[in-house]
Design an enzyme around this catalytic site. Sequence first.
Site, PDB file in Angstrom:
ATOM      1  CE1 TYR A 102      -3.719  -2.412   5.450  1.00  0.00           C
ATOM      2  CE2 TYR A 102      -3.333  -0.246   4.842  1.00  0.00           C
ATOM      3  CZ  TYR A 102      -3.474  -1.452   4.571  1.00  0.00           C
ATOM      4  OH  TYR A 102      -3.466  -1.766   3.110  1.00  0.00           O
ATOM      5  CE  LYS A 149      -1.367  -4.608   3.360  1.00  0.00           C
ATOM      6  NZ  LYS A 149      -1.758  -5.883   2.634  1.00  0.00           N
ATOM      7  CB  SER A 184      -0.832   0.067   1.184  1.00  0.00           C
ATOM      8  OG  SER A 184      -1.447   1.255   1.331  1.00  0.00           O
TER       9      SER A 184
HETATM   10  N1  LIG Z   1      -8.761  -0.968  -0.758  1.00  0.00           N
HETATM   11  C1  LIG Z   1      -7.674  -0.301  -0.509  1.00  0.00           C
HETATM   12  O1  LIG Z   1      -7.840   0.878  -0.436  1.00  0.00           O
HETATM   13  C2  LIG Z   1      -6.323  -0.917  -0.435  1.00  0.00           C
HETATM   14  C3  LIG Z   1      -5.343   0.034  -0.571  1.00  0.00           C
HETATM   15  C4  LIG Z   1      -3.979  -0.747  -0.345  1.00  0.00           C
HETATM   16  C5  LIG Z   1      -3.619  -1.774  -0.171  1.00  0.00           C
HETATM   17  N2  LIG Z   1      -4.683  -2.753  -0.107  1.00  0.00           N
HETATM   18  C6  LIG Z   1      -4.562  -4.410   0.172  1.00  0.00           C
HETATM   19  O2  LIG Z   1      -4.999  -4.808  -0.818  1.00  0.00           O
HETATM   20  C7  LIG Z   1      -5.693  -6.121  -0.416  1.00  0.00           C
HETATM   21  C8  LIG Z   1      -7.157  -6.384  -0.728  1.00  0.00           C
HETATM   22  O3  LIG Z   1      -7.678  -5.349  -0.189  1.00  0.00           O
HETATM   23  P1  LIG Z   1      -9.118  -5.157  -0.522  1.00  0.00           P
HETATM   24  O4  LIG Z   1      -9.699  -3.557  -0.713  1.00  0.00           O
HETATM   25  O5  LIG Z   1      -9.843  -5.903  -1.743  1.00  0.00           O
HETATM   26  O6  LIG Z   1      -9.727  -5.544   0.817  1.00  0.00           O
HETATM   27  P2  LIG Z   1     -11.105  -6.717   1.110  1.00  0.00           P
HETATM   28  O7  LIG Z   1     -11.327  -6.565   2.570  1.00  0.00           O
HETATM   29  O8  LIG Z   1     -12.168  -6.263   0.205  1.00  0.00           O
HETATM   30  O9  LIG Z   1     -10.238  -8.048   0.610  1.00  0.00           O
HETATM   31  C9  LIG Z   1      -9.681  -8.630   1.407  1.00  0.00           C
HETATM   32  C10 LIG Z   1     -10.148 -10.215   1.643  1.00  0.00           C
HETATM   33  O10 LIG Z   1      -9.272 -10.897   2.457  1.00  0.00           O
HETATM   34  C11 LIG Z   1     -10.027 -11.561   3.211  1.00  0.00           C
HETATM   35  N3  LIG Z   1      -9.321 -12.080   4.331  1.00  0.00           N
HETATM   36  C12 LIG Z   1      -8.693 -11.423   5.567  1.00  0.00           C
HETATM   37  N4  LIG Z   1      -8.081 -12.176   6.316  1.00  0.00           N
HETATM   38  C13 LIG Z   1      -8.195 -13.140   5.854  1.00  0.00           C
HETATM   39  C14 LIG Z   1      -7.325 -14.374   6.264  1.00  0.00           C
HETATM   40  N5  LIG Z   1      -6.703 -14.654   7.362  1.00  0.00           N
HETATM   41  N6  LIG Z   1      -7.451 -15.434   5.399  1.00  0.00           N
HETATM   42  C15 LIG Z   1      -8.168 -15.717   4.403  1.00  0.00           C
HETATM   43  N7  LIG Z   1      -8.839 -14.539   3.902  1.00  0.00           N
HETATM   44  C16 LIG Z   1      -8.798 -13.198   4.740  1.00  0.00           C
HETATM   45  C17 LIG Z   1     -11.320 -10.708   3.556  1.00  0.00           C
HETATM   46  O11 LIG Z   1     -12.545 -11.731   4.073  1.00  0.00           O
HETATM   47  C18 LIG Z   1     -11.577 -10.290   2.321  1.00  0.00           C
HETATM   48  O12 LIG Z   1     -12.317 -10.918   1.467  1.00  0.00           O
HETATM   49  C19 LIG Z   1      -5.525  -5.892   1.398  1.00  0.00           C
HETATM   50  O13 LIG Z   1      -4.391  -6.715   1.409  1.00  0.00           O
HETATM   51  C20 LIG Z   1      -5.420  -4.646   1.630  1.00  0.00           C
HETATM   52  O14 LIG Z   1      -4.738  -4.335   2.777  1.00  0.00           O
HETATM   53  C21 LIG Z   1      -6.015  -2.091  -0.008  1.00  0.00           C
END
Ligand SMILES: NC(=O)c1ccc[n+]([C@@H]2O[C@H](COP(=O)([O-])OP(=O)(O)OC[C@H]3O[C@@H](n4cnc5c(N)ncnc54)[C@H](O)[C@@H]3O)[C@@H](O)[C@H]2O)c1
Length: 337
Positions: free
Chosen positions: A150, A154, A126
Amino acid sequence: MGHTILVTGASGYIGSHTCACLLEAGWQVIGIDNLSNSSARAIGRIEQITDRALPFQAIDVRDHTALTKLLQREPISAVIHFAGLKAVGESVTRPLDYYDNNLCGSVSLLRALHQQGVRKLVFSSSATVYGDPATVPVAEDAPTGATNPYGRSKLMVEQVLADLAQADPEWRIATLRYFNPAGAHESGLIGEDPRGVPNNLMPYIAQVAAGRRPHLAVFGDDYPTADGTGVRDYIHVSDLARGHLAALERLFRVSGSFTVNLGTGQGASVLQAVAAFERACGRSIPTRTAPRRPGDVATCYASPARAAELLDWRAQRDLAQMCADHWRWQQMNPDGY
Ligand SMILES: NC(=O)c1ccc[n+]([C@@H]2O[C@H](COP(=O)([O-])OP(=O)(O)OC[C@H]3O[C@@H](n4cnc5c(N)ncnc54)[C@H](O)[C@@H]3O)[C@@H](O)[C@H]2O)c1
């Protein structure tokens, strides 16, 4: 082609769009998710969009035994690792959950992959790892320094990955630092489905536009930006998904590991994002100014140069498209999945 890719967090926001993109490009995909922040209905929608099967299992990445069984059964050549928790504010009040899920979950996955001989990984990092950047656009060699649990989780995983790549050069790891994902699939069938109060701007705006919330709180209107509100680099989730495809293709082509930003290189303020959404939905979005939130930075947008050079990837969709697609998703799915 013909490779099987394991996607963790497959039913989540970015994971679901990436699964759709991989299937459309002809890859075999297996999805896992513990469904803590998503619905398994997303999987059926991806199959509907792509007209392809997406085998899915409810597995937690911290479950080493279940992961090992899966890896022994399926011919997995690479993994895209999205699974994790992502709410900055929540991470401040529940740090152990964030380190357990994001750090221990990643180590558990890496250990299982290492044992089973899988050595290709794309990791969701991120822009949060840059903290408060001294200059913009932010390039990958800018100093890192997260300001919340958070972001630190990362950064710690990034460090683990760097150590692993150093210890065993067979590993090929793509670390992707996303800026601000927004929008939804153009079909309106998959999109961001936040539980409770949305943490991100666009789902919040969409819920105000839909009448589910009275107004948008704008946190700070006295930042040193053109209109005083915070500036971010919003990137269409389908462009992000394509970025994963490009990263994966490189991992299969070239040895070594790399870190790239996935952003547009353009900043938009909160008020510009609101105005763009108002144009897309034809409704007005009431806003109220609220105090700055601790940890928020004034301006953050990416240098997308390295992604262009290494991956031949550039964002193709603008803010208007993100708003139009997000609004379509919101209208077709007023209560989420
Ligand atoms: N959306 C954003 O703003 C953003 C920005 C930068 C990075 N990210 C990173 O991208 C990734 C995906 O983000 P997203 O926006 O799709 O979030 P999201 O919450 O929609 O997707 C993450 C998924 O991981 C699953 N999950 C959580 N813990 C778990 C575990 N221990 N085992 C199995 N599944 C698990 C959740 O149920 C969810 O479906 C994350 O790692 C997040 O930190 C997101």
